[in-house]
Design a protein around this motif. Structure first.
Motif, PDB file in Angstrom:
ATOM      1  N   ASP A  73      -0.552   0.503  10.016  1.00 33.16           N
ATOM      2  CA  ASP A  73      -0.852  -0.474   8.960  1.00 33.16           C
ATOM      3  C   ASP A  73       0.461  -0.896   8.310  1.00 33.16           C
ATOM      4  O   ASP A  73       1.027  -0.174   7.502  1.00 33.16           O
ATOM      5  N   LYS A  74       0.959  -2.063   8.660  1.00 30.66           N
ATOM      6  CA  LYS A  74       2.286  -2.487   8.214  1.00 30.66           C
ATOM      7  C   LYS A  74       2.366  -2.771   6.716  1.00 30.66           C
ATOM      8  O   LYS A  74       3.463  -2.929   6.178  1.00 30.66           O
ATOM      9  N   SER A  75       1.207  -2.829   6.049  1.00 25.66           N
ATOM     10  CA  SER A  75       1.238  -3.020   4.595  1.00 25.66           C
ATOM     11  C   SER A  75       1.457  -1.702   3.858  1.00 25.66           C
ATOM     12  O   SER A  75       1.687  -1.683   2.650  1.00 25.66           O
ATOM     13  N   VAL A  76       1.398  -0.578   4.593  1.00 21.86           N
ATOM     14  CA  VAL A  76       1.707   0.728   4.007  1.00 21.86           C
ATOM     15  C   VAL A  76       3.223   0.908   4.030  1.00 21.86           C
ATOM     16  O   VAL A  76       3.830   0.966   5.098  1.00 21.86           O
ATOM     17  N   VAL A  77       3.834   0.993   2.853  1.00 24.50           N
ATOM     18  CA  VAL A  77       5.292   1.067   2.771  1.00 24.50           C
ATOM     19  C   VAL A  77       5.796   2.435   2.335  1.00 24.50           C
ATOM     20  O   VAL A  77       7.006   2.660   2.268  1.00 24.50           O
ATOM     21  N   GLY A  78       4.887   3.361   2.040  1.00 23.02           N
ATOM     22  CA  GLY A  78       5.300   4.693   1.647  1.00 23.02           C
ATOM     23  C   GLY A  78       4.112   5.637   1.623  1.00 23.02           C
ATOM     24  O   GLY A  78       2.966   5.213   1.509  1.00 23.02           O
ATOM     25  N   ILE A  79       4.413   6.927   1.732  1.00 27.58           N
ATOM     26  CA  ILE A  79       3.393   7.969   1.738  1.00 27.58           C
ATOM     27  C   ILE A  79       3.677   8.958   0.617  1.00 27.58           C
ATOM     28  O   ILE A  79       4.799   9.440   0.475  1.00 27.58           O
ATOM     29  N   ILE A  80       2.660   9.250  -0.183  1.00 31.55           N
ATOM     30  CA  ILE A  80       2.758  10.371  -1.104  1.00 31.55           C
ATOM     31  C   ILE A  80       2.119  11.551  -0.383  1.00 31.55           C
ATOM     32  O   ILE A  80       0.981  11.491   0.057  1.00 31.55           O
ATOM     33  N   GLY A  81       2.855  12.639  -0.255  1.00 28.19           N
ATOM     34  CA  GLY A  81       2.399  13.777   0.510  1.00 28.19           C
ATOM     35  C   GLY A  81       3.088  13.802   1.873  1.00 28.19           C
ATOM     36  O   GLY A  81       4.114  13.135   2.063  1.00 28.19           O
ATOM     37  N   PRO A  82       2.498  14.505   2.823  1.00 27.57           N
ATOM     38  CA  PRO A  82       1.329  15.342   2.648  1.00 27.57           C
ATOM     39  C   PRO A  82       1.536  16.424   1.594  1.00 27.57           C
ATOM     40  O   PRO A  82       2.655  16.879   1.355  1.00 27.57           O
ATOM     41  N   SER A  83       0.420  16.835   0.997  1.00 26.30           N
ATOM     42  CA  SER A  83       0.489  17.808  -0.081  1.00 26.30           C
ATOM     43  C   SER A  83       0.736  19.225   0.401  1.00 26.30           C
ATOM     44  O   SER A  83       1.310  20.034  -0.321  1.00 26.30           O
ATOM     45  N   THR A  84       0.281  19.539   1.611  1.00 22.64           N
ATOM     46  CA  THR A  84       0.424  20.894   2.127  1.00 22.64           C
ATOM     47  C   THR A  84       1.514  20.953   3.192  1.00 22.64           C
ATOM     48  O   THR A  84       1.746  19.997   3.924  1.00 22.64           O
ATOM     49  N   SER A  85       2.148  22.112   3.274  1.00 24.28           N
ATOM     50  CA  SER A  85       3.260  22.271   4.212  1.00 24.28           C
ATOM     51  C   SER A  85       2.834  22.086   5.654  1.00 24.28           C
ATOM     52  O   SER A  85       3.547  21.484   6.462  1.00 24.28           O
ATOM     53  N   GLY A  86       1.655  22.605   6.000  1.00 24.14           N
ATOM     54  CA  GLY A  86       1.183  22.459   7.372  1.00 24.14           C
ATOM     55  C   GLY A  86       1.000  21.015   7.771  1.00 24.14           C
ATOM     56  O   GLY A  86       1.319  20.625   8.903  1.00 24.14           O
ATOM     57  N   ALA A  87       0.488  20.209   6.858  1.00 25.27           N
ATOM     58  CA  ALA A  87       0.288  18.793   7.154  1.00 25.27           C
ATOM     59  C   ALA A  87       1.622  18.063   7.270  1.00 25.27           C
ATOM     60  O   ALA A  87       1.747  17.119   8.056  1.00 25.27           O
ATOM     61  N   VAL A  88       2.625  18.492   6.514  1.00 27.18           N
ATOM     62  CA  VAL A  88       3.955  17.892   6.643  1.00 27.18           C
ATOM     63  C   VAL A  88       4.525  18.198   8.019  1.00 27.18           C
ATOM     64  O   VAL A  88       5.013  17.307   8.722  1.00 27.18           O
ATOM     65  N   LYS A 133       0.823  -1.203   0.000  1.00 29.36           N
ATOM     66  CA  LYS A 133       0.000   0.000   0.000  1.00 29.36           C
ATOM     67  C   LYS A 133       0.864   1.263   0.000  1.00 29.36           C
ATOM     68  O   LYS A 133       1.876   1.346   0.693  1.00 29.36           O
ATOM     69  N   ILE A 134       0.432   2.240  -0.795  1.00 29.94           N
ATOM     70  CA  ILE A 134       0.959   3.590  -0.733  1.00 29.94           C
ATOM     71  C   ILE A 134      -0.206   4.493  -0.353  1.00 29.94           C
ATOM     72  O   ILE A 134      -1.257   4.460  -0.997  1.00 29.94           O
ATOM     73  N   ALA A 135      -0.054   5.269   0.693  1.00 33.87           N
ATOM     74  CA  ALA A 135      -1.107   6.195   1.108  1.00 33.87           C
ATOM     75  C   ALA A 135      -0.817   7.575   0.534  1.00 33.87           C
ATOM     76  O   ALA A 135       0.336   8.013   0.517  1.00 33.87           O
ATOM     77  N   PHE A 136      -1.857   8.227   0.062  1.00 35.09           N
ATOM     78  CA  PHE A 136      -1.715   9.578  -0.467  1.00 35.09           C
ATOM     79  C   PHE A 136      -2.485  10.530   0.436  1.00 35.09           C
ATOM     80  O   PHE A 136      -3.703  10.441   0.562  1.00 35.09           O
ATOM     81  N   VAL A 137      -1.755  11.444   1.063  1.00 39.01           N
ATOM     82  CA  VAL A 137      -2.337  12.370   2.035  1.00 39.01           C
ATOM     83  C   VAL A 137      -2.459  13.751   1.389  1.00 39.01           C
ATOM     84  O   VAL A 137      -1.440  14.413   1.110  1.00 39.01           O
ATOM     85  N   THR A 138      -3.704  14.201   1.169  1.00 37.28           N
ATOM     86  CA  THR A 138      -3.941  15.442   0.431  1.00 37.28           C
ATOM     87  C   THR A 138      -5.332  15.972   0.762  1.00 37.28           C
ATOM     88  O   THR A 138      -6.192  15.201   1.196  1.00 37.28           O
ATOM     89  N   PRO A 139      -5.587  17.266   0.568  1.00 41.03           N
ATOM     90  CA  PRO A 139      -6.948  17.767   0.785  1.00 41.03           C
ATOM     91  C   PRO A 139      -7.884  17.252  -0.313  1.00 41.03           C
ATOM     92  O   PRO A 139      -7.680  17.536  -1.486  1.00 41.03           O
ATOM     93  N   LEU A 140      -8.883  16.515   0.075  1.00 43.45           N
ATOM     94  CA  LEU A 140      -9.883  16.012  -0.878  1.00 43.45           C
ATOM     95  C   LEU A 140     -11.190  16.786  -0.761  1.00 43.45           C
ATOM     96  O   LEU A 140     -12.012  16.762  -1.686  1.00 43.45           O
TER      97      LEU A 140
END
Length: 393
Positions: free
Chosen positions: A105-120, A42-49
């Motif tokens: 979630d150990k199946s998550v091996v990477g994150i795309i994002g966070p997209s915004t600086s505050g979330a980072v 899994k790759i999780a993408f963290v962004t404002p939706l």
């Protein structure tokens, strides 16, 4: 706009990995069993939706999905993309909550994002402690990769340049091209906005420009009270928002109150369908890739999956961020002989990624001498009477 972008195609892009605030720091160890690279990762993408910046997540997630669909299989990977929503109006808490979820979630091996600086800023230490690489396609706050205190971590990467480039680029354009004498800067009391506002203000003041600084809550919707504070002879209102609809509102209220100043937005306001005030300006970290011949097939494929949608500035860097992540996972799997001993392997191998025919033009590799892209720049556009964006700087 396509013709105007022609000169930009030779840019060589490199990505970013932040150093630790303390030299020599290693990514923290975590207890996790090895994961087979033949399993679905899994790759999780963290962004404002949703919320005022929902346009950002909508565009970025469409390109992330297309990248996974077209790039994972050739690399021999099975990837599931999961989306996490971080509305900018909700601040840090939602980013922190998602980080805890994905770390668990150990199946998550990477994150795309966070997209915004505050979330980072809100989540990077959590990802770092878990050894999770996170690659942002759009977070530009300078202190994520440079300066002291350093807010990023060794697990943080980004594929776009920072505000230490955007701020001076915007300010110098105002001074050298627009010949401004008086500028109002309105920040929104959150990391991206304040950081970019500070970067612009410093250069303008050094250049002898009269600057008035205002500050509004990130939940503001009616700007009429702030417009009254804009001097009648101000040339520009610099408006570093992540909600382009608000930039449009402010521009309209300037006209209503008879003010001559034009709105100048940062990359967070670059959305032609929402911010289309004639004469206004925006800056962005990505060129118009429809002018890049090598991207013709990529664009055609994305449009087939997204009928009726137009290519914007936020989607292509997201495709690139996913491409970097997938290649980092592949390198880690190869080094681990078909398995990931732990998620830190992706962080370590991320620095080795090299990509020819980078989607933004040129080629891609991580810099070995700095934490930010070499030869990177921001592009400045002026909004035309028909709402289109014309490259002017």
């Amino acid at each position: 706009m396509k013709k105007a972008m022609g000169f930009a195609l030779a840019v060589l892009a490199t990505a970013v990995v932040a150093t630790s605030a303390q030299g020599g720091q290693k990514v923290a160890a975590t207890s996790s069993a090895s994961v087979s690279c033949n399993s679905t990762l899994k790759i999780a993408f963290v962004t404002p939706l949703t919320g005022g910046a929902g346009f950002l997540g909508a565009e970025q997630s469409s390109w992330a999905k297309y990248a996974v669909k077209t790039l994972a299989k050739p690399l021999g990977l099975k990837i599931q993309l999961v989306l996490g929503d971080t509305p900018v109006e909700q601040g840090a808490a939602v980013a922190q909550t998602l980080a805890q979820k994905y770390v668990g979630d150990k199946s998550v091996v990477g994150i795309i994002g966070p997209s915004t600086s505050g979330a980072v800023v809100a989540s990077t230490k959590t990802y770092y402690q878990a050894g999770l690489a996170h690659i942002s396609p759009s977070a530009t706050r300078t202190s994520l990769t440079k300066g002291s205190p350093l807010e990023g971590t060794p697990a943080f990467f980004r594929v776009v340049p920072g505000d230490y480039i955007q701020g001076p680029s915007d300010a110098n354009f105002m001074m050298k091209i627009l010949k401004v004498k008086k500028v109002v800067i309105l920040d929104f009391q959150e990391p991206y906005s304040v950081g970019l506002a500070d970067a612009v203000e410093g250069v303008l003041k050094k250049g002898g420009v009269s600057v008035t600084r205002l500050s509004a809550s990130n939940t503001t919707t009616d700007y009429s009270a702030f417009v009254t504070k804009v001097p009648s002879d101000a040339d520009i209102v610099f408006f570093p928002t992540q909600k382009p609809g608000d930039a449009q509102t402010f521009a309209e209220q300037l006209i209503e109150q008879g003010k001559k100043a034009k709105v100048f937005g940062g990359d967070g306001s670059n959305a032609p369908d929402q911010f289309h005030a004639a004469g206004a300006y925006v800056s962005n970290f990505a060129p118009d890739i429809t002018g890049i011949a090598a991207d013709k097939a990529i664009i055609a494929g994305w449009k087939k999956d997204n009928p009726g949608k137009t290519v914007g500035s936020f989607g292509p860097p997201t495709y690139g961020a996913v491409q970097v992540m997938l290649n980092a996972i592949k390198l880690a799997c190869t080094a681990g002989h078909g398995s990931l001993a732990d998620r830190r392997a992706v962080v370590r191998n991320g620095k080795r990624v090299k990509i020819k025919n980078w989607i933004l033009g040129g080629s891609f590799a991580f810099s070995t001498k700095s934490n930010d892209p070499l030869n990177a720049k921001f592009y400045i556009f002026q909004i035309q009477s028909d709402g289109s964006y014309k490259l002017v700087g």
